[in-house]
Design an enzyme around this catalytic site. Sequence first.
Site, PDB file in Angstrom:
ATOM      1  N   GLU A  46      52.183  51.599  41.149  1.00 15.71           N
ATOM      2  CA  GLU A  46      50.649  52.050  41.195  1.00 15.71           C
ATOM      3  C   GLU A  46      50.451  50.428  40.688  1.00 15.71           C
ATOM      4  OE1 GLU A  46      50.092  54.938  37.874  1.00 15.71           O
ATOM      5  OE2 GLU A  46      48.415  55.608  39.336  1.00 15.71           O
ATOM      6  N   LYS A 119      47.025  59.768  45.832  1.00 11.66           N
ATOM      7  CA  LYS A 119      46.859  60.935  44.578  1.00 11.66           C
ATOM      8  C   LYS A 119      45.649  62.147  44.131  1.00 11.66           C
ATOM      9  CE  LYS A 119      47.932  59.775  39.137  1.00 11.66           C
ATOM     10  NZ  LYS A 119      47.349  59.312  38.296  1.00 11.66           N
ATOM     11  N   CYS A 157      52.549  58.779  39.751  1.00  4.86           N
ATOM     12  CA  CYS A 157      52.947  58.957  38.106  1.00  4.86           C
ATOM     13  C   CYS A 157      52.187  59.803  37.631  1.00  4.86           C
ATOM     14  CB  CYS A 157      51.291  57.570  38.190  1.00  4.86           C
ATOM     15  SG  CYS A 157      50.980  56.979  36.206  1.00  4.86           S
TER      16      CYS A 157
HETATM   17  O1  LIG Z   1      44.056  53.556  36.167  1.00  3.30           O
HETATM   18  C1  LIG Z   1      44.084  53.062  37.366  1.00  3.30           C
HETATM   19  O2  LIG Z   1      44.193  51.753  37.311  1.00  3.30           O
HETATM   20  C2  LIG Z   1      45.376  53.334  38.752  1.00  3.30           C
HETATM   21  N1  LIG Z   1      45.752  54.997  37.012  1.00  3.30           N
HETATM   22  C3  LIG Z   1      46.371  54.502  36.865  1.00  3.30           C
HETATM   23  O3  LIG Z   1      46.694  53.836  36.246  1.00  3.30           O
HETATM   24  C4  LIG Z   1      47.264  55.784  36.279  1.00  3.30           C
HETATM   25  C5  LIG Z   1      45.737  56.258  36.151  1.00  3.30           C
HETATM   26  S1  LIG Z   1      44.435  56.090  34.707  1.00  3.30           S
HETATM   27  N2  LIG Z   1      47.960  56.939  35.323  1.00  3.30           N
HETATM   28  C6  LIG Z   1      48.386  57.371  34.636  1.00  3.30           C
HETATM   29  O4  LIG Z   1      47.875  58.332  35.812  1.00  3.30           O
HETATM   30  C7  LIG Z   1      48.884  57.231  33.519  1.00  3.30           C
HETATM   31  C8  LIG Z   1      50.387  59.001  33.120  1.00  3.30           C
HETATM   32  C9  LIG Z   1      50.774  58.957  32.056  1.00  3.30           C
HETATM   33  O5  LIG Z   1      50.439  58.233  31.630  1.00  3.30           O
HETATM   34  C10 LIG Z   1      50.427  60.732  31.573  1.00  3.30           C
HETATM   35  O6  LIG Z   1      51.308  61.519  32.313  1.00  3.30           O
HETATM   36  O7  LIG Z   1      51.058  60.468  30.651  1.00  3.30           O
END
Ligand SMILES: O=C(O)CNC(=O)[C@H](CS)NC(=O)CCC(=O)C(=O)O
Length: 302
Positions: A46, A119, A157
């Site tokens: 990602e 997503k 993710c």
């Molecule tokens: O924000 C961005 O730039 C791109 N997206 C991400 O990095 C995403 C959403 S903030 N990260 C996750 O989904 C972490 C999940 C996680 O850490 C868990 O399930 O505990």
Amino acid sequence: MPLLQRCKAAIVQMTAVNDVAANFAACAAHVREARDRGCAIVFLPENFSFMGSRPGEAQTVAEPLDGPTMRRYLDLARETGLWLSLGGFQERGPDGDERIYNTHCIVDGEGRLVAKYRKIHLYDAPFVGLVESRQAISGDSLVTADSPAGRLGVSICYDLRFPELYQKLSFLHGAQVLLMPSAFAMKTGEAHWETLLRCRAIETQCYVVAAAQVGQHNTDGNKRCSWGHAVAFDPWGKCIADLGDAPGLATFDIDPELIAETRRNMPMARHRRYDIYGDGPHAAPLSPADTEGEPDASIGFG
Ligand SMILES: O=C(O)CNC(=O)[C@H](CS)NC(=O)CCC(=O)C(=O)O
């Protein structure tokens, strides 16, 4: 096109920054190394193309999938002849909406985009400083894609915490390899990452491949850090690749005979009771009062 022969694959761990060109250079070096090591497909995490350092920065680089940034990755696939799993691209949202889609793209070895998955579970978790729905819109479809590594079940993710998604991808849509490219938080990574992924492999009898972001992404702004530990598990739950906490690339084999043997020995697809716990026509979410309220004293513990 179910998987018929062994396929050599590569999984990537990287530290993306807020510089699209620098991240492309890093990804291209990994893909060329994978080609030199005889792989047919490469799994990138990602945010492979960009990791912002402040709110709103991801939207500034968002592009449609036929834009110049994705074009460079399609050309890279064509140049090397490798398939690419591009685990989460900042795809521009609909006209008039500032928000992006977080989109996982599957590209074939001739440089064609063969599948895209937006997503579906956005990571709204202020306790680790992330509120994804401020910048992203969720998708609404399940996606599989046939590849030289077999049928891919495509996700991103935070999705990996929702096992029903993978039950559907595996038992109803025939996925053989589940993809969870990630940029996991440190706190939740340490506590949950490996266990959740290993479970998804065992309970679906699929390979699980989770490319990952690692380390501190930027020196300005929020200095976000990702957990790393890019891993692959076979359908028995054995770890077959683990990149620990450093950027790099690992190779592993995806073996159709191991999938078949695992499923022959324990035919969970046949044992599964769709009739009892499949989503019936009346399935509905619980009300917030049922899921977020105080524990019901009448249930008690001992
Ligand atoms: O924000 C961005 O730039 C791109 N997206 C991400 O990095 C995403 C959403 S903030 N990260 C996750 O989904 C972490 C999940 C996680 O850490 C868990 O399930 O505990």
